[in-house]
Write an enzyme that holds these catalytic residues in place. Structure first.
Site, mmCIF file in Angstrom:
data_model
loop_
_atom_site.group_PDB
_atom_site.id
_atom_site.type_symbol
_atom_site.label_atom_id
_atom_site.label_comp_id
_atom_site.label_asym_id
_atom_site.label_seq_id
_atom_site.Cartn_x
_atom_site.Cartn_y
_atom_site.Cartn_z
ATOM 1 N N SER A 1 0.699 -0.865 0.011
ATOM 2 C CA SER A 1 0.036 0.090 -0.198
ATOM 3 C C SER A 1 0.535 1.229 0.230
ATOM 4 C CB SER A 1 -0.811 -0.004 1.230
ATOM 5 O OG SER A 1 -1.431 1.209 1.431
ATOM 6 N N TYR B 1 -1.498 -1.721 10.663
ATOM 7 C CA TYR B 1 -1.776 -1.487 8.614
ATOM 8 C C TYR B 1 -0.835 -0.873 8.025
ATOM 9 C CZ TYR B 1 -3.555 -1.534 4.092
ATOM 10 O OH TYR B 1 -3.773 -1.933 3.129
HETATM 11 P P1 NAD Z 1 -11.184 -6.038 -0.587
HETATM 12 O O1 NAD Z 1 -11.669 -6.788 0.952
HETATM 13 O O2 NAD Z 1 -12.258 -5.834 -0.865
HETATM 14 O O3 NAD Z 1 -10.699 -7.845 -0.723
HETATM 15 C C1 NAD Z 1 -9.767 -8.363 -0.298
HETATM 16 C C2 NAD Z 1 -9.820 -9.731 0.182
HETATM 17 O O4 NAD Z 1 -9.051 -10.833 0.611
HETATM 18 C C3 NAD Z 1 -11.539 -9.921 0.034
HETATM 19 O O5 NAD Z 1 -12.137 -11.195 -0.280
HETATM 20 C C4 NAD Z 1 -11.519 -10.785 1.503
HETATM 21 O O6 NAD Z 1 -12.173 -11.732 2.131
HETATM 22 C C5 NAD Z 1 -10.412 -11.929 1.231
HETATM 23 N N1 NAD Z 1 -9.468 -12.002 3.477
HETATM 24 C C6 NAD Z 1 -9.316 -11.288 4.077
HETATM 25 N N2 NAD Z 1 -8.627 -12.013 5.116
HETATM 26 C C7 NAD Z 1 -8.490 -13.182 4.361
HETATM 27 C C8 NAD Z 1 -7.479 -14.269 4.662
HETATM 28 N N3 NAD Z 1 -7.061 -14.299 6.293
HETATM 29 N N4 NAD Z 1 -7.760 -14.948 4.327
HETATM 30 C C9 NAD Z 1 -8.013 -15.857 2.593
HETATM 31 N N5 NAD Z 1 -8.715 -14.340 2.553
HETATM 32 C C10 NAD Z 1 -9.166 -13.403 3.076
HETATM 33 O O7 NAD Z 1 -10.162 -5.444 -0.948
HETATM 34 P P2 NAD Z 1 -8.884 -4.962 -1.643
HETATM 35 O O8 NAD Z 1 -8.708 -3.693 -1.642
HETATM 36 O O9 NAD Z 1 -9.489 -5.691 -2.839
HETATM 37 O O10 NAD Z 1 -7.525 -5.694 -0.579
HETATM 38 C C11 NAD Z 1 -6.657 -6.301 -1.598
HETATM 39 C C12 NAD Z 1 -5.335 -5.639 -1.024
HETATM 40 O O11 NAD Z 1 -5.292 -4.540 -1.451
HETATM 41 C C13 NAD Z 1 -5.094 -5.789 0.412
HETATM 42 O O12 NAD Z 1 -4.318 -6.245 0.620
HETATM 43 C C14 NAD Z 1 -4.892 -4.322 0.620
HETATM 44 O O13 NAD Z 1 -4.490 -4.125 1.897
HETATM 45 C C15 NAD Z 1 -4.364 -3.719 -0.661
HETATM 46 N N6 NAD Z 1 -4.718 -2.334 -0.936
HETATM 47 C C16 NAD Z 1 -6.116 -1.940 -0.654
HETATM 48 C C17 NAD Z 1 -5.966 -0.499 -0.923
HETATM 49 C C18 NAD Z 1 -7.446 0.078 -1.459
HETATM 50 O O14 NAD Z 1 -8.144 1.286 -1.394
HETATM 51 N N7 NAD Z 1 -8.453 -0.927 -1.638
HETATM 52 C C19 NAD Z 1 -5.210 0.484 -0.845
HETATM 53 C C20 NAD Z 1 -3.779 -0.290 -0.608
HETATM 54 C C21 NAD Z 1 -3.557 -1.443 -0.830
#
Ligand code: NAD
Length: 269
Positions: free
Chosen positions: A151, A166
């Site tokens: 991130s 985080y």
């Molecule tokens: P999201 O919540 O839409 O998808 C994340 C998925 O991970 C979910 O389906 C959830 O069920 C799954 N998950 C969570 N814990 C888990 C576990 N222990 N085992 C298996 N699956 C698990 O969120 P996203 O935004 O797509 O997140 C994906 C990645 O992107 C994350 O690492 C997040 O930190 C990172 N990220 C997101 C953003 C943003 O703004 N959305 C920004 C920077 C980084």
């Protein structure tokens, strides 16, 4: 994105593990890679979404998707899930260690040890186990590509008050990716790490916000337009394009890279 219009076929005959594939960035990446010919193992712990995606992709191309119910921070289940994937598809080429949560957000003195450990377990230990159990299979292929989702928080941005667990995990993921890139280079396994800014996903469902934020927040006024390049947060598909590039041979000489994808958001913060 229409699943029927394939632009390229960069992943024909390749198998990818995608963690957090049931939603957001992982889901968009699974769709993109499947459209481009990959077999995709969809690792997630939210099953209805993940199994629905499995069905959708298997309609697009017969037997190209396998939904695996797994908590990435559970060592036994992860080892078994990777083994099951390799058995099912006959090998492994690409690993997208992407599952993550926002977790507990609040003043450090008020976070419990279990709040802290939960975020560390999912974001850092889950990534470690994903990579650890994949390496032997990538080595046996003679090459591979690992992409880790970090991130901008914890790397280029530190003004997210209360997000210390985080942000710590997201900084740790970058260090891990660079260590792994060097360690695995002689096996032709590339490791890159992406740092998204705000992306429209379901990630907010995983936030446990403290009621006591006022005690620590310093009000910051952001200039108009938090993502100067766009009208708002990025789309999961924008990130999927980057991940697909890093997974493909188009990026064959790129490893240990930390790539920010945020529409210039972090240049303002
Ligand atoms: P999201 O919540 O839409 O998808 C994340 C998925 O991970 C979910 O389906 C959830 O069920 C799954 N998950 C969570 N814990 C888990 C576990 N222990 N085992 C298996 N699956 C698990 O969120 P996203 O935004 O797509 O997140 C994906 C990645 O992107 C994350 O690492 C997040 O930190 C990172 N990220 C997101 C953003 C943003 O703004 N959305 C920004 C920077 C980084």
């Amino acid at each position: 994105m229409s699943p029927n219009i394939a632009k390229k076929q960069r992943f024909t005959g390749k198998t990818a593990i995608i963690t957090g594939a049931g939603s957001g960035i992982g889901r968009a990446t699974a769709i993109q890679m499947a459209r481009e010919g990959a077999n995709v193992a969809l690792f997630d712990l939210v099953n209805d979404r993940t199994f629905a995606l499995e069905q959708k992709l298997n309609k697009l191309r017969k037997d190209c998707a396998l939904a695996v119910d797994v908590d990435t921070s559970d060592e036994k289940r992860m080892e078994e899930a990777v083994r099951k994937t390799v058995e099912h598809f006959g090998g492994l080429d690409i690993v997208f260690a992407n599952a993550g949560i926002n977790g507990a957000v609040g003043p450090i003195e008020e976070l419990s040890l279990s709040d802290w450990q939960h975020t560390i377990n999912v974001n850092l230990t889950g990534m470690f186990l994903t990579v650890k159990y994949s390496i032997p299979h990538l080595k046996s292929k003679g090459k591979g590509s690992i992409i880790i989702t970090s991130s901008i928080n914890g790397n280029t941005r530190f003004a997210s008050f209360g997000w210390s667990p985080y942000s710590t995990t997201k900084a740790g993921q970058v260090a891990f990716a660079k260590m792994a890139a060097l360690e695995l280079a002689k096996f032709k396994i590339r490791v890159n790490v992406i740092c998204p800014g705000a992306i429209s996903t379901n990630i907010d469902e995983s936030t446990e916000m403290s009621q006591d934020m006022e005690a620590i927040v310093i009000p910051i006024e952001f200039p108009e337009g938090a993502q100067p390049l766009a009208e708002g947060p990025g789309k999961p598909e924008n990130v999927a394009e980057l991940v697909s590039f890093l997974a493909s041979d188009e990026s064959i000489h790129i490893t240990g890279a930390q790539i920010v994808i945020d529409g210039a958001e972090s240049l303002l913060s």
